[in-house]
Design an enzyme around this catalytic site. Structure first.
Site, PDB file in Angstrom:
ATOM      1  CG  ASP A   8      -0.364   0.208   2.533  1.00  0.00           C
ATOM      2  OD1 ASP A   8       0.874   0.370   2.606  1.00  0.00           O
ATOM      3  OD2 ASP A   8      -1.107   0.239   3.535  1.00  0.00           O
ATOM      4  CG  HIS A 133       7.741 -28.488  11.177  1.00  0.00           C
ATOM      5  ND1 HIS A 133       7.502 -27.889  12.387  1.00  0.00           N
ATOM      6  CD2 HIS A 133       9.051 -28.825  11.169  1.00  0.00           C
ATOM      7  CE1 HIS A 133       8.628 -27.852  13.092  1.00  0.00           C
ATOM      8  NE2 HIS A 133       9.577 -28.420  12.373  1.00  0.00           N
TER       9      HIS A 133
HETATM   10  C1  RB5 Z   1      -1.682   2.953   6.524  1.00  0.00           C
HETATM   11  O1  RB5 Z   1      -1.683   4.150   7.200  1.00  0.00           O
HETATM   12  C2  RB5 Z   1      -1.403   1.806   7.473  1.00  0.00           C
HETATM   13  O2  RB5 Z   1      -2.490   1.622   8.314  1.00  0.00           O
HETATM   14  C3  RB5 Z   1      -1.105   0.542   6.714  1.00  0.00           C
HETATM   15  O3  RB5 Z   1      -0.012   0.753   5.873  1.00  0.00           O
HETATM   16  C4  RB5 Z   1      -0.759  -0.665   7.540  1.00  0.00           C
HETATM   17  O4  RB5 Z   1       0.222  -0.382   8.482  1.00  0.00           O
HETATM   18  C5  RB5 Z   1      -1.903  -1.393   8.114  1.00  0.00           C
HETATM   19  O5  RB5 Z   1      -1.779  -2.396   8.792  1.00  0.00           O
END
Ligand code: RB5
Length: 148
Positions: A8, A133
């Site tokens: 992201d 495992h």
């Molecule tokens: C984004 O601000 C943040 O929440 C995301 O990158 C992540 O850390 C979520 O778990």
């Protein structure tokens, strides 16, 4: 080995570093984004990647967000995915040997690129040990089948 990678907005810099490593290792990879300057939602990147790994279209997946936590939670919702959130080399090794993880999650806001690269190198190199495992992973798969 074919690898899928995504992040992201919180993981774009580290994703670029890891892509640099994949190129250096001449590994085949597909970049699932994000192409983002602004905020996006990590499930929109974790879930498509995880589904493609679960289908066997990729051998491994690498997911990066700010903490790695959201990505790992989302990826582990996909049947057949075993995603580990890893921020140390010992766990990178152990999670391949013991858990046969097929997706790795990391947090760009948690670790620096040097350690992240060592983690990815280790995680890509290590083999699953099988044996006791395998039975444990089998119990997780059986649970997934029962839930489906
Ligand atoms: C984004 O601000 C943040 O929440 C995301 O990158 C992540 O850390 C979520 O778990």
């Amino acid at each position: 080995m074919k690898i899928a990678i995504a992040s992201d907005h919180g993981g774009t810099n580290l994703r670029a570093e890891i892509i640099g490593l994949l190129k250096e290792l001449t590994l085949s990879y597909e970049d699932f984004g994000c192409e983002c300057d602004s905020s996006v939602d990590y499930p929109d990147y974790a879930l498509p990647l995880a589904k493609r790994v679960a289908k066997g279209e990729f051998d491994r997946g690498i997911l990066i967000c700010g903490t790695g936590i959201g990505m790992s939670i989302a990826a582990n919702k996909v049947k057949g995915v075993r995603c580990a959130l890893v921020h140390d080399v010992f766990s990178a090794k152990a999670t391949r040997q013991h858990n046969d993880t097929n997706v790795l999650a990391m947090g760009e806001r948690v670790i620096g690129p040097g350690l992240a690269i060592e983690i990815v190198r280790t995680w890509l190199d290590e083999e699953f040990e099988g044996g006791r495992h395998a039975g444990r992973i089998g119990k997780i798969s059986a649970y997934e089948d029962q839930e489906a």
